[in-house]
Scaffold this active site. Structure first.
Site, PDB file in Angstrom:
ATOM      1  N   ARG A 153       0.810  -1.220   0.000  1.00  0.00           N
ATOM      2  CA  ARG A 153       0.000   0.000   0.000  1.00  0.00           C
ATOM      3  C   ARG A 153       0.844   1.272   0.000  1.00  0.00           C
ATOM      4  O   ARG A 153       0.534   2.212  -0.726  1.00  0.00           O
ATOM      5  CB  ARG A 153      -1.002  -0.003   1.154  1.00  0.00           C
ATOM      6  N   THR A 154       1.907   1.318   0.796  1.00  0.00           N
ATOM      7  CA  THR A 154       2.701   2.550   0.862  1.00  0.00           C
ATOM      8  C   THR A 154       3.439   2.800  -0.448  1.00  0.00           C
ATOM      9  O   THR A 154       3.437   3.914  -0.976  1.00  0.00           O
ATOM     10  CB  THR A 154       3.699   2.490   2.032  1.00  0.00           C
ATOM     11  N   LYS A 199      23.785  -8.548  -3.672  1.00  0.00           N
ATOM     12  CA  LYS A 199      25.140  -9.000  -4.008  1.00  0.00           C
ATOM     13  C   LYS A 199      26.178  -8.460  -3.033  1.00  0.00           C
ATOM     14  O   LYS A 199      27.374  -8.599  -3.254  1.00  0.00           O
ATOM     15  CB  LYS A 199      25.487  -8.543  -5.427  1.00  0.00           C
ATOM     16  N   ARG A 224      12.188   3.218   2.319  1.00  0.00           N
ATOM     17  CA  ARG A 224      11.766   2.447   3.500  1.00  0.00           C
ATOM     18  C   ARG A 224      12.886   1.489   3.852  1.00  0.00           C
ATOM     19  O   ARG A 224      13.462   0.835   2.979  1.00  0.00           O
ATOM     20  CB  ARG A 224      10.481   1.681   3.245  1.00  0.00           C
ATOM     21  N   HIS A 282       7.208   7.109  10.675  1.00  0.00           N
ATOM     22  CA  HIS A 282       6.511   6.919   9.403  1.00  0.00           C
ATOM     23  C   HIS A 282       5.686   8.194   9.182  1.00  0.00           C
ATOM     24  O   HIS A 282       4.466   8.206   9.380  1.00  0.00           O
ATOM     25  CB  HIS A 282       5.617   5.682   9.480  1.00  0.00           C
TER      26      HIS A 282
END
Length: 342
Positions: free
Chosen positions: A85-86, A113, A135, A163
């Site tokens: 959703r974000t 990697k 995020r 947030h």
């Protein structure tokens, strides 16, 4: 509503004149280069973002949803944690403002990697993006990355820290329903210890004049949280008494490295929101949840789907508008020439 439109038009004209007379000065309204958290933002800065988001709510309900505010700008969504959703909300917000959007999946990137966060920052910086939406699972990682790039950075959630856009969309949802934030009594319930949503909401609601209560098992209340000016309860009936807003939190099981409660069944019995517990709040109290919900764990399905009181779906809608406002505000402070981003 006419006086509000006139006031907005007057303030917009004043803003335009200030920018024309002082093109090199910080932009009024939201003068920050990054949006890393709610902590530290003033009441006026929060109000500015909410006002801008109000306009985008109406725009998003039209057939033609697009503007050209970010034409020529490049937004990169860099998510080190799984998100639906974000990330989708940020992508929609950027595209509706006319930006070019790139979604980077860390599961298929050089990070797998062995590339470090700072190496990734340097690599992306060399590509001259205008905004990075990040995020990360580690608290403070987004702030660190913002110090290593020349573009604007938006914190889309960092560990258990903050947030900011979630708190802004929650505030917009409340304000549109109740007309204000000041003076409201808000109960934030559940896994406070691991919740970045809780922290951002505490900062925002307190700054805007609301009273905040935290309701949770003792094991999910972080030590020293009362220093943030909140009331702490370990009983749902007492914590929800006379509240205007009941905001449930998701159990962050992915961040739990110990047993914080006996069982899910036991958790719902004492801290899951059902109508019996909700009866302690005001009769018209709004029900919120940042999502994704665990039905039957944090909240009963009937309560979550209560048409008159649940605003959970509205929160999702407000998320796009808020993120459009945030991207626009940061874009206003970006240099117009390529040299500014070297």
């Amino acid at each position: 509503m006419l006086w509000m439109s006139a006031l907005y038009a007057t303030s917009s004209s004043r803003l335009y004149c200030e920018l024309m007379n002082n093109p090199g000065s910080p932009r009024p309204g939201f003068p920050h280069r990054h949006l890393l958290g709610i902590e530290g933002l003033s009441r006026d800065e929060i109000a500015y973002l909410l006002e801008r988001a109000e306009g985008y709510v109406d725009q998003n309900r039209r057939a033609d949803k697009k503007k050209s505010v970010l034409n020529g700008r490049t937004i990169i969504n860099l998510f080190f944690e799984v998100s639906t959703r974000t990330r989708t909300s940020f992508e929609l917000a950027a595209k509706r403002l006319g930006a070019d959007v790139i979604n980077m999946s860390t599961s298929t990137s050089s990070i797998k990697k062995g590339e470090t966060l700072l190496d990734t920052a340097a690599t992306l910086n060399a590509m001259h993006p205008d905004v990075l939406v990040v995020r990360h699972s580690a608290s403070g990682a987004v702030s660190l990355l913002s110090q290593k790039v020349n573009c604007a950075v938006v914190n889309a959630g960092d560990g258990s820290h903050e947030h900011p856009t979630q708190a802004l969309l929650d505030a917009l949802t409340i304000r549109r329903r109740l007309g204000r934030l000041e003076g409201l009594l808000v109960a934030i319930c559940g896994d406070v210890a691991h919740s970045r949503v809780a922290r951002s909401n505490i900062h925002l609601l307190s700054t805007m004049g609301a009273r905040v209560r935290l309701v949770a098992p003792r094991t999910l209340i972080p030590s020293g949280i009362d220093r943030m000016g909140v009331e702490v309860f370990t009983d749902m009936a007492a914590g929800l008494k006379d509240c205007d807003i009941v905001m449930m939190l998701r159990l962050q099981t992915e961040r739990m490295h110990a047993n914080f409660f006996p069982s899910v069944r036991e958790y719902f019995r004492f801290f899951g929101l059902d109508y019996d517990k909700l009866a302690n709040a005001r009769h018209d109290a709004l029900i919120m949840h940042p999502g994704p919900m665990n039905r039957g764990v944090e909240i009963d399905s009937e309560v979550a789907d209560d048409y008159g009181r649940s605003v959970i779906r509205e929160q999702v809608e407000m998320g796009v508008a808020v993120r459009m406002a945030c991207l626009e505000a940061l874009a206003n402070n970006l240099p117009d020439s390529a040299e500014g981003n070297l």
